[in-house]
Design a protein around this motif. Structure first.
Motif, PDB file in Angstrom:
ATOM      1  N   ARG A  30       0.817  -1.225   0.000  1.00 52.58           N
ATOM      2  CA  ARG A  30       0.000   0.000   0.000  1.00 52.58           C
ATOM      3  C   ARG A  30       0.849   1.273   0.000  1.00 52.58           C
ATOM      4  O   ARG A  30       0.312   2.361   0.121  1.00 52.58           O
ATOM      5  N   SER A  31       2.163   1.127  -0.122  1.00 48.96           N
ATOM      6  CA  SER A  31       3.019   2.318  -0.166  1.00 48.96           C
ATOM      7  C   SER A  31       2.968   2.922  -1.561  1.00 48.96           C
ATOM      8  O   SER A  31       2.626   2.254  -2.540  1.00 48.96           O
ATOM      9  N   ASP A  32       3.308   4.210  -1.654  1.00 45.67           N
ATOM     10  CA  ASP A  32       3.296   4.880  -2.947  1.00 45.67           C
ATOM     11  C   ASP A  32       4.525   5.772  -3.067  1.00 45.67           C
ATOM     12  O   ASP A  32       5.395   5.782  -2.202  1.00 45.67           O
ATOM     13  N   ASP A  33       4.583   6.531  -4.152  1.00 49.56           N
ATOM     14  CA  ASP A  33       5.754   7.361  -4.401  1.00 49.56           C
ATOM     15  C   ASP A  33       5.961   8.408  -3.312  1.00 49.56           C
ATOM     16  O   ASP A  33       7.095   8.712  -2.949  1.00 49.56           O
ATOM     17  N   SER A  34       4.864   8.943  -2.773  1.00 51.41           N
ATOM     18  CA  SER A  34       5.010   9.962  -1.734  1.00 51.41           C
ATOM     19  C   SER A  34       5.668   9.373  -0.489  1.00 51.41           C
ATOM     20  O   SER A  34       6.464  10.041   0.181  1.00 51.41           O
ATOM     21  N   MET A  35       5.354   8.112  -0.149  1.00 47.46           N
ATOM     22  CA  MET A  35       5.988   7.481   0.995  1.00 47.46           C
ATOM     23  C   MET A  35       7.453   7.169   0.695  1.00 47.46           C
ATOM     24  O   MET A  35       8.319   7.325   1.556  1.00 47.46           O
ATOM     25  N   HIS A  36       7.737   6.761  -0.538  1.00 43.13           N
ATOM     26  CA  HIS A  36       9.114   6.424  -0.899  1.00 43.13           C
ATOM     27  C   HIS A  36       9.994   7.664  -1.042  1.00 43.13           C
ATOM     28  O   HIS A  36      11.222   7.548  -1.061  1.00 43.13           O
ATOM     29  N   VAL A  58      14.257  11.821  -0.682  1.00 37.10           N
ATOM     30  CA  VAL A  58      14.521  13.208  -1.077  1.00 37.10           C
ATOM     31  C   VAL A  58      13.973  14.202  -0.062  1.00 37.10           C
ATOM     32  O   VAL A  58      14.474  15.320   0.049  1.00 37.10           O
ATOM     33  N   ARG A  59      12.967  13.814   0.693  1.00 37.96           N
ATOM     34  CA  ARG A  59      12.395  14.719   1.684  1.00 37.96           C
ATOM     35  C   ARG A  59      13.109  14.647   3.024  1.00 37.96           C
ATOM     36  O   ARG A  59      12.736  15.339   3.959  1.00 37.96           O
ATOM     37  N   CYS A  60      14.110  13.763   3.134  1.00 39.59           N
ATOM     38  CA  CYS A  60      14.847  13.631   4.399  1.00 39.59           C
ATOM     39  C   CYS A  60      16.345  13.868   4.236  1.00 39.59           C
ATOM     40  O   CYS A  60      17.090  13.707   5.203  1.00 39.59           O
ATOM     41  N   ARG A  61      16.780  14.240   3.059  1.00 37.43           N
ATOM     42  CA  ARG A  61      18.224  14.380   2.852  1.00 37.43           C
ATOM     43  C   ARG A  61      18.814  15.556   3.609  1.00 37.43           C
ATOM     44  O   ARG A  61      20.006  15.616   3.830  1.00 37.43           O
ATOM     45  N   GLY A  62      17.987  16.487   4.011  1.00 35.83           N
ATOM     46  CA  GLY A  62      18.494  17.614   4.778  1.00 35.83           C
ATOM     47  C   GLY A  62      18.658  17.295   6.247  1.00 35.83           C
ATOM     48  O   GLY A  62      19.223  18.091   6.999  1.00 35.83           O
TER      49      GLY A  62
END
Length: 235
Positions: A30-36, A58-62
């Motif tokens: 049930r995962s999708d691109d937004s979760m990945h 990409v949303r956690c690289r900072g």
């Protein structure tokens, strides 16, 4: 720009959320691109720890403290062998005993194993500050009255660098922490012991069983789930 994280916010999941929401959704397809974009699929044991921040979601690289990955079961592990935890410069070594992960309503929902990265070759490697928490979920399709069995198709790994700070993963306001401690001050954690054993039989879930022997009333340390991004507190 609309998809970027607002300055002052970071991804801060609890262990319950990691197992019950993120890992469970990945296991059930049930995962999708937004979760990945937050937790990508990657075999972390094929990548040097110092390179992992660059291939994180990409949303956690900072984030300079911790990075999350869905790790697929290795082919050799699916055939009944031991997983490879060796990179070009060193190896990951388990430390301590696996520990249970409980839900907010005191159900055991998974198991956490902690590993440390060593440079060089075993057993004479040099310990580094790189650590990892590997989470595996309990197979909920198995009758609860039987010995719990783990799901092995994917694990969820949190990679981080030890800092020596007791609040390395905690950036909530101090007053919130004080309130939580007051609410849980009378909650006793009963002594829990369990072991993870490899079954000689091959099963879809990987054949690993958890033999539990426990006497538990309530387990603290789990707060109300927060599924969104938590705001950083500043001194």
């Amino acid at each position: 720009m609309a998809d970027e994280i607002t300055i002052g916010f970071r991804f801060y999941p609890t262990e319950e959320e990691l197992v019950a929401f993120y890992l469970r959704n990945q296991l059930e397809g049930r995962s999708d691109d937004s979760m990945h974009r937050v937790i990508p699929v990657l075999d972390v044991f094929e990548v040097e720890p110092s390179h992992l921040p660059n291939v994180a979601g990409v949303r956690c690289r900072g984030d300079a403290e911790q990075w999350f990955f869905f790790v697929p079961r290795q082919e050799r592990e699916a055939r009944g062998g031991r997983p490879s935890r060796t990179t070009g410069s060193g190896y990951w070594k388990a430390t301590g005993s696996p520990g249970p992960v409980f839900s907010n309503d005191n159900r055991m929902i998974g198991v956490k194993k902690t590993m440390v990265f060593y440079t060089g070759k075993a057993p004479t490697g040099r310990k580094t500050k790189w650590k990892m928490n590997e989470y595996k979920a309990v197979d909920e399709t198995v009758n609860a009255s039987t010995i719990p069995k783990l799901r092995h198709e994917f694990s969820l790994c949190r990679v981080y660098i030890t800092t020596g700070s007791s609040r390395a993963f905690d950036r909530r306001p101090v007053e919130v922490l004080q309130t939580e401690r007051m609410l849980t001050s009378d909650v006793a954690v009963a002594e829990t012991s369990f072991r993870v054993e490899s079954s000689p039989e091959t099963s879809i879930s990987g054949g690993e069983h958890i033999d539990l022997s426990m006497s538990t009333e309530l387990v603290d340390g789990l707060t109300e789930p927060i599924w969104e991004w938590e705001q950083l507190s500043w001194p």
